[in-house]
Design an enzyme around this catalytic site. Structure first.
Site, PDB file in Angstrom:
ATOM      1  N   ARG A  27       0.466  -1.264   0.176  1.00 34.65           N
ATOM      2  CA  ARG A  27       0.788   0.037  -0.288  1.00 34.65           C
ATOM      3  C   ARG A  27       1.111   1.196   0.256  1.00 34.65           C
ATOM      4  NH1 ARG A  27      -4.455   2.833   4.743  1.00 34.65           N
ATOM      5  NH2 ARG A  27      -6.507   2.618   2.537  1.00 34.65           N
ATOM      6  N   ILE A  93      -6.639   6.175  -2.420  1.00 34.76           N
ATOM      7  CA  ILE A  93      -7.035   5.036  -1.980  1.00 34.76           C
ATOM      8  C   ILE A  93      -7.658   4.813  -1.082  1.00 34.76           C
ATOM      9  CG2 ILE A  93      -5.515   2.884  -1.086  1.00 34.76           C
ATOM     10  CD1 ILE A  93      -3.437   4.393  -1.679  1.00 34.76           C
ATOM     11  N   SER A  94      -8.541   3.956  -1.788  1.00 32.34           N
ATOM     12  CA  SER A  94     -10.257   3.593  -0.529  1.00 32.34           C
ATOM     13  C   SER A  94      -9.321   2.724   0.599  1.00 32.34           C
ATOM     14  CB  SER A  94     -11.126   2.841  -1.599  1.00 32.34           C
ATOM     15  OG  SER A  94     -11.342   3.597  -2.006  1.00 32.34           O
ATOM     16  N   ASN A  95     -10.770   2.867   1.367  1.00 34.65           N
ATOM     17  CA  ASN A  95     -10.604   2.070   2.895  1.00 34.65           C
ATOM     18  C   ASN A  95     -10.396   0.759   2.492  1.00 34.65           C
ATOM     19  OD1 ASN A  95     -11.260   1.102   4.912  1.00 34.65           O
ATOM     20  ND2 ASN A  95     -12.258   2.685   6.421  1.00 34.65           N
TER      21      ASN A  95
END
Ligand SMILES: C[S@@+](CC[C@H](N)C(=O)[O-])C[C@H]1O[C@@H](n2cnc3c(N)ncnc32)[C@H](O)[C@@H]1O
Length: 394
Positions: A27, A93-95
């Site tokens: 990530r 970046i999404s949850n």
């Protein structure tokens, strides 16, 4: 990384099948040097401040390895808030929990081809490419700067799915048919191109947002061999909208035109307008059953407002419901315009009440053509209501 992995594993989100992809598409490789988040979560209005990896490495890393979203862009790249802050996230970046929730709904298998709409920082496309192979994944972002960032991030992780710049609402017909289509931005009308580009038996996972209240629920639709996509709403979520489907609002005076000056007599209602506002699931049902209407609750004075805010100037309808001396009603209703919006709401609410206040999972969406979109209850052939086409600016 291990902390995030443990959190996702404990929540049942990081399954053995996804572990290698989670490690390949690290990530932190997808976060830009500057990320944005509110330093004060309680501030009104909420603004997003930059955090630079070079000057605040620990804070940056804590954010990136938390489950929360990591915003890489605010206000379409041109921060509009005070002192260089942003007023709204427009890419990122999404949850992480939501990303894996949606990947599980997508239910990909080796060898399948997948189209993603909304590349953002490229993390989700990276996870998919690590799982399915670069050649099986296409992702699209409308913002050229963001698409470049996604390409660079993916390359850093040693991944190379096809990253396109363009309007994802059109899909990518050249790469079709896809076994799976996933959108990571909300649409108020699911673009039919996605249905056309999905194989019979294929799956579309897409956040759908609603007119009634700005809420979003992820739907999982299966496409049949006659080009009809259908499926239930599976989870509530928060997503930014497809850029072409962002909502606009008129001022009340413009909406009502001459009618704005007309004094309307008050009527009484026994249906609690605040309770109607607070029931989030009604966003799904009433967006179709009371089409084109948006509800708003002003907490400062307890009033509830309903309007067809996107109607042509002078042709809108509006209802104002004011509070009452005790909380059991009656409330007072004033209604302007050709439609009596509160009367329509009361009539539509009756169905929901009669069904025992059902939750979102009992509602679903069928998309049968570019213009035939229906919200249904319990089954595609159960009671249903057409979703109105999107209003265009007049
Ligand atoms: C939440 S981000 C995507 C998150 C990302 N997929 C991830 O890996 O977590 C939403 C993205 O949708 C993009 N977007 C908005 N409208 C779009 C459109 N019409 N076509 C393609 N992308 C769009 C935005 O530019 C933004 O980058």
């Amino acid at each position: 990384m291990e902390r995030l992995a443990a959190t996702l594993r404990a929540a049942g989100h990081l399954t053995p099948a996804w572990e290698p992809a989670f490690r390949a598409a690290r990530r932190d490789l997808f976060a830009t040097d500057v990320i944005w988040f509110p330093r004060d979560e309680t501030a009104v209005p909420l603004t997003l401040q930059p955090c630079d990896r070079n000057s605040e490495p620990k804070l940056w890393s804590d954010r990136v390895w938390s489950v929360g979203p990591v915003n890489i862009q605010v206000d379409d790249g041109d921060p509009r808030g005070p002192e260089g802050s942003g007023t709204g996230a427009t890419s990122g970046i999404s949850n992480a929990l939501l990303v894996f929730d949606m990947l599980h709904l997508l239910d990909v298998r080796p060898g399948q081809r997948c189209l993603e709409i909304g590349a953002g920082a490229g993390w989700n496309a990276g996870l998919l490419a690590a799982r399915l192979g670069d050649e099986n994944v296409v992702t699209i972002d409308v913002d050229p700067t963001v698409a470049d960032i996604a390409r660079a991030n993916l390359a850093q992780a040693g991944l190379a799915p096809l990253v396109l710049t363009g309007d994802g609402a059109l899909g990518h017909p050249k790469g079709a048919p896809y076994h799976r289509v996933i959108a990571t931005c909300g649409s108020r009308q699911l673009p039919y191109a996605w249905v056309e580009q999905t194989r019979p038996g294929g799956v579309i996972v897409a956040p759908i947002s609603f007119t009634w209240r700005p809420l979003t629920y992820v739907a999982r639709l299966e496409v049949d061999d006659s080009g009809v996509a259908s499926g239930a709403f599976r989870l509530p979520c928060e997503f930014m909208s497809l850029r072409s489907q962002r909502v606009f609002h008129r001022e009340l005076s413009e909406l009502l035109g001459d009618q704005a000056d007309v004094e309307m007599p008050g009527a009484r209602t026994m249906l609690d307008p605040v309770a109607v506002y607070q029931q989030e699931v009604l966003a799904i049902y009433l967006s179709a059953a009371v089409p084109g209407v948006e509800i708003y609750h002003d907490e400062s004075d307890g009033t509830v407002h309903l309007g067809t805010w996107q109607e042509a100037p002078g042709q809108g309808s509006y209802a104002l419901i004011t509070g009452c001396a005790d909380e059991n009603g009656p409330w007072t209703v004033h209604q302007w315009g050709p439609r009596k919006l509160w009367d329509e709401t009361v009539a539509a609410h009756r169905f929901w009440e009669e069904q025992g206040f059902p939750d979102y999972g009992r509602f679903g969406l069928t998309v049968a053509s570019p213009t035939d979109h229906r919200i249904w209850f319990d089954a595609p052939d159960g009671p249903s209501w057409p979703l109105p086409p999107l209003a265009s600016r007049h």
